[in-house]
Design a protein around this motif. Structure first.
Motif, PDB file in Angstrom:
ATOM      1  N   GLU A  39      46.568  -0.170 -16.074  1.00  0.00           N
ATOM      2  CA  GLU A  39      46.348  -0.381 -14.641  1.00  0.00           C
ATOM      3  C   GLU A  39      44.983   0.154 -14.211  1.00  0.00           C
ATOM      4  N   ILE A  40      44.631   1.323 -14.740  1.00  0.00           N
ATOM      5  CA  ILE A  40      43.335   1.917 -14.404  1.00  0.00           C
ATOM      6  C   ILE A  40      42.201   1.019 -14.899  1.00  0.00           C
ATOM      7  N   GLU A  41      42.358   0.483 -16.123  1.00  0.00           N
ATOM      8  CA  GLU A  41      41.332  -0.403 -16.671  1.00  0.00           C
ATOM      9  C   GLU A  41      41.219  -1.684 -15.838  1.00  0.00           C
ATOM     10  N   GLU A  42      42.348  -2.213 -15.401  1.00  0.00           N
ATOM     11  CA  GLU A  42      42.331  -3.423 -14.583  1.00  0.00           C
ATOM     12  C   GLU A  42      41.620  -3.165 -13.252  1.00  0.00           C
ATOM     13  N   ARG A  43      41.892  -2.007 -12.649  1.00  0.00           N
ATOM     14  CA  ARG A  43      41.235  -1.641 -11.395  1.00  0.00           C
ATOM     15  C   ARG A  43      39.725  -1.477 -11.619  1.00  0.00           C
ATOM     16  N   TYR A  44      39.352  -0.917 -12.749  1.00  0.00           N
ATOM     17  CA  TYR A  44      37.939  -0.734 -13.097  1.00  0.00           C
ATOM     18  C   TYR A  44      37.230  -2.091 -13.192  1.00  0.00           C
ATOM     19  N   ARG A  80      33.672  -6.395 -10.857  1.00  0.00           N
ATOM     20  CA  ARG A  80      33.443  -7.727 -10.278  1.00  0.00           C
ATOM     21  C   ARG A  80      32.999  -7.621  -8.820  1.00  0.00           C
ATOM     22  N   GLU A  81      33.609  -6.716  -8.078  1.00  0.00           N
ATOM     23  CA  GLU A  81      33.250  -6.532  -6.671  1.00  0.00           C
ATOM     24  C   GLU A  81      31.784  -6.124  -6.533  1.00  0.00           C
ATOM     25  N   LEU A  82      31.352  -5.208  -7.399  1.00  0.00           N
ATOM     26  CA  LEU A  82      29.984  -4.693  -7.310  1.00  0.00           C
ATOM     27  C   LEU A  82      28.942  -5.755  -7.607  1.00  0.00           C
ATOM     28  N   SER A  83      29.329  -6.815  -8.298  1.00  0.00           N
ATOM     29  CA  SER A  83      28.375  -7.871  -8.652  1.00  0.00           C
ATOM     30  C   SER A  83      28.234  -8.929  -7.555  1.00  0.00           C
ATOM     31  N   PRO A  93      27.101 -10.641  -4.120  1.00  0.00           N
ATOM     32  CA  PRO A  93      25.920 -10.491  -3.254  1.00  0.00           C
ATOM     33  C   PRO A  93      26.229  -9.816  -1.914  1.00  0.00           C
ATOM     34  N   GLU A  94      27.413 -10.120  -1.333  1.00  0.00           N
ATOM     35  CA  GLU A  94      27.737  -9.535  -0.034  1.00  0.00           C
ATOM     36  C   GLU A  94      27.943  -8.017  -0.115  1.00  0.00           C
ATOM     37  N   VAL A  95      28.353  -7.531  -1.283  1.00  0.00           N
ATOM     38  CA  VAL A  95      28.496  -6.076  -1.474  1.00  0.00           C
ATOM     39  C   VAL A  95      27.122  -5.439  -1.610  1.00  0.00           C
ATOM     40  N   ALA A  96      26.251  -6.096  -2.367  1.00  0.00           N
ATOM     41  CA  ALA A  96      24.896  -5.566  -2.574  1.00  0.00           C
ATOM     42  C   ALA A  96      24.134  -5.425  -1.259  1.00  0.00           C
ATOM     43  N   SER A  97      24.464  -6.251  -0.266  1.00  0.00           N
ATOM     44  CA  SER A  97      23.769  -6.207   1.026  1.00  0.00           C
ATOM     45  C   SER A  97      24.439  -5.276   2.031  1.00  0.00           C
ATOM     46  N   ASP A  98      25.505  -4.602   1.601  1.00  0.00           N
ATOM     47  CA  ASP A  98      26.229  -3.671   2.477  1.00  0.00           C
ATOM     48  C   ASP A  98      26.160  -2.265   1.865  1.00  0.00           C
ATOM     49  N   PRO A  99      25.177  -1.449   2.235  1.00  0.00           N
ATOM     50  CA  PRO A  99      24.974  -0.132   1.599  1.00  0.00           C
ATOM     51  C   PRO A  99      26.206   0.771   1.615  1.00  0.00           C
ATOM     52  N   ALA A 100      26.925   0.787   2.726  1.00  0.00           N
ATOM     53  CA  ALA A 100      28.097   1.669   2.832  1.00  0.00           C
ATOM     54  C   ALA A 100      29.187   1.246   1.857  1.00  0.00           C
ATOM     55  N   ARG A 101      29.461  -0.064   1.811  1.00  0.00           N
ATOM     56  CA  ARG A 101      30.483  -0.563   0.890  1.00  0.00           C
ATOM     57  C   ARG A 101      30.048  -0.402  -0.559  1.00  0.00           C
ATOM     58  N   ARG A 103      28.088   1.881  -1.754  1.00  0.00           N
ATOM     59  CA  ARG A 103      28.207   3.295  -2.099  1.00  0.00           C
ATOM     60  C   ARG A 103      29.662   3.677  -2.378  1.00  0.00           C
ATOM     61  N   ASP A 104      30.577   3.189  -1.549  1.00  0.00           N
ATOM     62  CA  ASP A 104      31.999   3.506  -1.713  1.00  0.00           C
ATOM     63  C   ASP A 104      32.555   2.931  -3.019  1.00  0.00           C
ATOM     64  N   LEU A 105      32.259   1.655  -3.281  1.00  0.00           N
ATOM     65  CA  LEU A 105      32.745   1.023  -4.505  1.00  0.00           C
ATOM     66  C   LEU A 105      32.095   1.634  -5.737  1.00  0.00           C
ATOM     67  N   GLY A 106      30.798   1.963  -5.611  1.00  0.00           N
ATOM     68  CA  GLY A 106      30.094   2.577  -6.738  1.00  0.00           C
ATOM     69  C   GLY A 106      30.674   3.928  -7.116  1.00  0.00           C
ATOM     70  N   LYS A 107      31.071   4.698  -6.091  1.00  0.00           N
ATOM     71  CA  LYS A 107      31.678   6.005  -6.354  1.00  0.00           C
ATOM     72  C   LYS A 107      33.018   5.845  -7.073  1.00  0.00           C
ATOM     73  N   LYS A 108      33.845   4.903  -6.607  1.00  0.00           N
ATOM     74  CA  LYS A 108      35.142   4.677  -7.242  1.00  0.00           C
ATOM     75  C   LYS A 108      34.974   4.174  -8.679  1.00  0.00           C
TER      76      LYS A 108
END
Length: 371
Positions: free
Chosen positions: A21-26, A31-34, A36-44, A46-51
């Motif tokens: 489950e942890i690997e699946e979440r990883y 995929r989320e970090l890749s 474009p809409e995430v890359a243009s949202d610094p707050a999101r 940062r949050d996803l990158g930390k997780k």
């Protein structure tokens, strides 16, 4: 196969399912970090990158574990069908080596899956107080302050004195140090307790060795959202800063004393020339004290542990001894743990003790989880 816990029994299956489950979440986070809409949202981002970063270590270890168990199984099957005796011996050696790696990784994974102290990544507030020994104890408190400041420098943490009560001869009756940096609480939490020093004091004319103590208390620093303080519960006084012996060191009323009326906790800070800065420091210290008090109320065992850690400052109670004549530092909580390089330790080289205490804590947690 030896060292293969996840393929056998209900506990092994449950742990493997949790790791899957942890690997699946990883992978989901990757995929989320890749996108474009995430890359243009610094707050999101940062949050996803930390997780993502938090899961990376355990996923990497899990994948290495799977590789090692697969290699061990493959070598076992090849050795069983091998006709050449030398090759069979070689393959059995490969199997044993892969099983050894799998066993090490298994132990790491078990530790990673243990519940984490929620305070581990927090900043720290360190209280250092002179104990038994008069002026020598106050000088030792100053030495401990410098030791922790040097240790923080080694880990690229920032430090700031929040409050101090100087004594004569450049010592401290009490000094409070804030340590800011990733993992500060995780690495410093075991420093709570009575520290004992054995040396010839600068005030000793006869060359006799004295034993003195200082106590250290470690608290996780609280954020404003962690502790709600009603302004009506605070009594704030201002006064002129003073140095050792009470002499005035400031001509303005810049020092601040904040008393939390419901608990009676009083915090006095005079480190800065600005009344506003002193008030900010006092509030940070107060929040840490109140957070610790709230945690102690929720967890009675933790409250008893803290009292046992700090003790009274009597010579008979100790977690660590700094013996200057023998150039030795001994931690009394880990059997046989002594370092014969006292200047290095006082210069901030504490990781031998910190790592040993963290490993001991991890093994204790593993033993409890196995019951």
């Amino acid at each position: 196969m030896a060292g293969h816990p996840y393929g056998r029994g209900d506990n092994g299956l449950a742990m493997r399912a949790r790791l899957d489950e942890i690997e699946e979440r990883y992978e989901e986070l990757t995929r989320e970090l890749s996108k474009p809409e995430v890359a243009s949202d610094p707050a999101r981002l940062r949050d996803l990158g930390k997780k993502h970063s938090e899961l990376h270590e355990i996923v990497s270890a899990y994948r290495s574990y799977r590789d090692a168990t697969s290699q061990a199984e493959e070598a076992r099957l090849l050795a069983r069908g091998e006709k050449d005796s030398e090759m069979a011996v070689f393959l059995r050696g490969e199997q044993a080596e892969a099983e050894r790696r799998a066993a090490e990784l298994e132990e790491r994974l078990q530790a990673m899956l243990l519940p984490k102290d929620p305070n581990e990544e927090r900043n720290v507030v360190l209280e250092i107080r002179a104990g038994t020994g008069g002026q020598e104890a106050a000088l030792f408190a100053a030495d401990l302050l410098e030791m922790y400041q040097r240790y923080a420098e080694r880990h690229r943490w920032k430090t700031e004195v929040l409050s101090s009560s100087p004594s004569d001869l450049s010592g401290f009756k009490e000094v409070v140090l804030e340590v800011r940096g990733k993992g500060a609480y995780a690495r410093l939490k075991h420093e709570s307790g009575v520290h004992r020093v054995q040396r010839i004091p600068v005030t000793e004319s006869g060359g006799r060795i004295h034993t003195s103590t200082a106590t250290v208390a470690v608290m996780a620093e609280a954020e404003e959202v962690d502790v709600q303080i009603n302004p009506n519960d605070l009594e704030i006084d201002v006064f002129r800063s003073s140095g050792p012996g009470g002499q005035s060191v400031n001509t303005t009323d810049s020092a601040v004393r904040i008393t939390h009326k419901p608990t009676g906790i009083a915090i006095a800070v005079q480190e800065e020339r600005s009344q506003r800065q002193n008030k900010e420091k006092a509030m940070r210290y107060l929040r840490a004290r109140l957070l610790k008090m709230a945690q102690d109320e929720q967890q009675r065992e933790e409250a008893a542990a803290r009292k046992a850690q700090v003790g009274t400052g009597e010579r008979s109670e100790k977690i660590r001894t700094y013996n200057f004549p023998q150039n030795r530092v001994t931690d009394h909580r880990v059997e046989g743990l002594s370092v014969h390089n006292l200047p290095a330790v006082m210069g901030g080289d504490l990781d031998t003790f910190v790592n040993a205490l963290r490993e001991q804590e991890r093994r204790e947690q593993l033993a409890l989880s196995a019951r």
